[in-house]
Design a protein around this motif. Structure first.
Motif, PDB file in Angstrom:
ATOM      1  N   LYS A 233       0.859  -1.185   0.000  1.00  0.00           N
ATOM      2  CA  LYS A 233       0.000   0.000   0.000  1.00  0.00           C
ATOM      3  C   LYS A 233       0.891   1.230   0.000  1.00  0.00           C
ATOM      4  O   LYS A 233       2.094   1.152   0.205  1.00  0.00           O
TER       5      LYS A 233
ATOM      6  N   GLU B 243      -4.888  11.278   3.939  1.00  0.00           N
ATOM      7  CA  GLU B 243      -5.294  10.632   2.690  1.00  0.00           C
ATOM      8  C   GLU B 243      -5.968  11.677   1.815  1.00  0.00           C
ATOM      9  O   GLU B 243      -6.887  12.374   2.266  1.00  0.00           O
TER      10      GLU B 243
ATOM     11  N   LYS C 146      -8.023  12.515  -1.687  1.00  0.00           N
ATOM     12  CA  LYS C 146      -8.883  11.963  -2.733  1.00  0.00           C
ATOM     13  C   LYS C 146      -9.119  13.042  -3.791  1.00  0.00           C
ATOM     14  O   LYS C 146      -8.934  14.231  -3.543  1.00  0.00           O
TER      15      LYS C 146
ATOM     16  N   LYS D 229     -15.725   4.814   4.662  1.00  0.00           N
ATOM     17  CA  LYS D 229     -14.772   3.921   3.991  1.00  0.00           C
ATOM     18  C   LYS D 229     -13.410   4.614   3.825  1.00  0.00           C
ATOM     19  O   LYS D 229     -12.368   3.967   3.968  1.00  0.00           O
ATOM     20  N   THR D 230     -13.411   5.907   3.526  1.00  0.00           N
ATOM     21  CA  THR D 230     -12.158   6.660   3.400  1.00  0.00           C
ATOM     22  C   THR D 230     -11.428   6.679   4.730  1.00  0.00           C
ATOM     23  O   THR D 230     -10.211   6.464   4.782  1.00  0.00           O
TER      24      THR D 230
ATOM     25  N   GLU E   2     -11.810   4.492   7.156  1.00  0.00           N
ATOM     26  CA  GLU E   2     -11.356   3.119   7.421  1.00  0.00           C
ATOM     27  C   GLU E   2     -10.064   2.806   6.680  1.00  0.00           C
ATOM     28  O   GLU E   2      -9.171   2.146   7.212  1.00  0.00           O
ATOM     29  N   GLN E   3      -9.951   3.282   5.435  1.00  0.00           N
ATOM     30  CA  GLN E   3      -8.743   3.048   4.641  1.00  0.00           C
ATOM     31  C   GLN E   3      -7.510   3.624   5.345  1.00  0.00           C
ATOM     32  O   GLN E   3      -6.516   2.927   5.537  1.00  0.00           O
TER      33      GLN E   3
ATOM     34  N   THR F 248      -6.691   1.899   8.649  1.00  0.00           N
ATOM     35  CA  THR F 248      -6.016   0.624   8.404  1.00  0.00           C
ATOM     36  C   THR F 248      -4.523   0.855   8.184  1.00  0.00           C
ATOM     37  O   THR F 248      -3.689   0.168   8.762  1.00  0.00           O
ATOM     38  N   TYR F 249      -4.165   1.842   7.348  1.00  0.00           N
ATOM     39  CA  TYR F 249      -2.756   2.184   7.136  1.00  0.00           C
ATOM     40  C   TYR F 249      -2.116   2.564   8.468  1.00  0.00           C
ATOM     41  O   TYR F 249      -0.964   2.231   8.737  1.00  0.00           O
TER      42      TYR F 249
END
Length: 157
Positions: free
Chosen positions: A80, A98, A100, A109-110, A112-113, A116-117
């Motif tokens: 990733k 992050e 976009k 979801k953004t 969560e992404q 996660t990182y």
């Protein structure tokens, strides 16, 4: 301009006006990245990333030397890449961001992404942006949940 679609340049972003160096190279627009000191292909995400970097350095006082951009990390055997990581003055992860494209809606979801990182990076603060909306979150270490912040987190000297 080339035949490529650069309509994202017409979308008003929620940032002050910045004077970026943009040029055409082999039929593609490129933008000068002041941190990496080179021209990069101008994509919608790069447009937002360059605005966020300029905002954090020029308006929020984040030193350019504390930025790490588009570095790779491994998560569940997958490679990733995060967009922006700001380190604290001791070199520890501080704010993971992050970016976009402007037309992408920010969602759970953004978050969560990037969360996660962050399980690999360990920054106490997260941010997500599409250039039109910016959301910042702080990690509550006791509950391991993120709480939305009303302002950009600041590095303490």
């Amino acid at each position: 301009m080339t035949s490529r679609n650069y309509s994202f340049l017409e979308i008003p972003l929620d940032f002050p006006k910045f004077d970026f160096s943009i040029q055409e190279d082999e039929g593609k627009l490129t933008i000068f990245d002041a941190l990496r000191k080179r021209f990069l292909i101008l994509t919608p995400e790069e447009w937002v990333r360059q605005h966020m970097i300029a905002y954090l350095t020029k308006y929020q006082g984040f030193p350019k030397s504390l930025f790490a951009l588009e570095k790779g990390l491994r998560y569940n055997h997958l490679q990733k890449r995060f967009d922006i990581l700001v380190l604290d003055r001791n070199g520890r992860p501080f704010l993971l961001l992050e970016c976009k494209a402007p037309e992408v809606q920010l969602s759970h979801k953004t978050l969560e992404q990037i969360a996660t990182y962050n399980t690999k990076i360990g920054a106490p603060y997260l941010g997500i942006t599409n250039g039109r909306q910016h959301l910042f979150f702080g990690l509550d270490k006791e509950s391991a949940n993120y709480t939305q912040l009303s302002t950009v987190p600041q590095i303490h000297t």
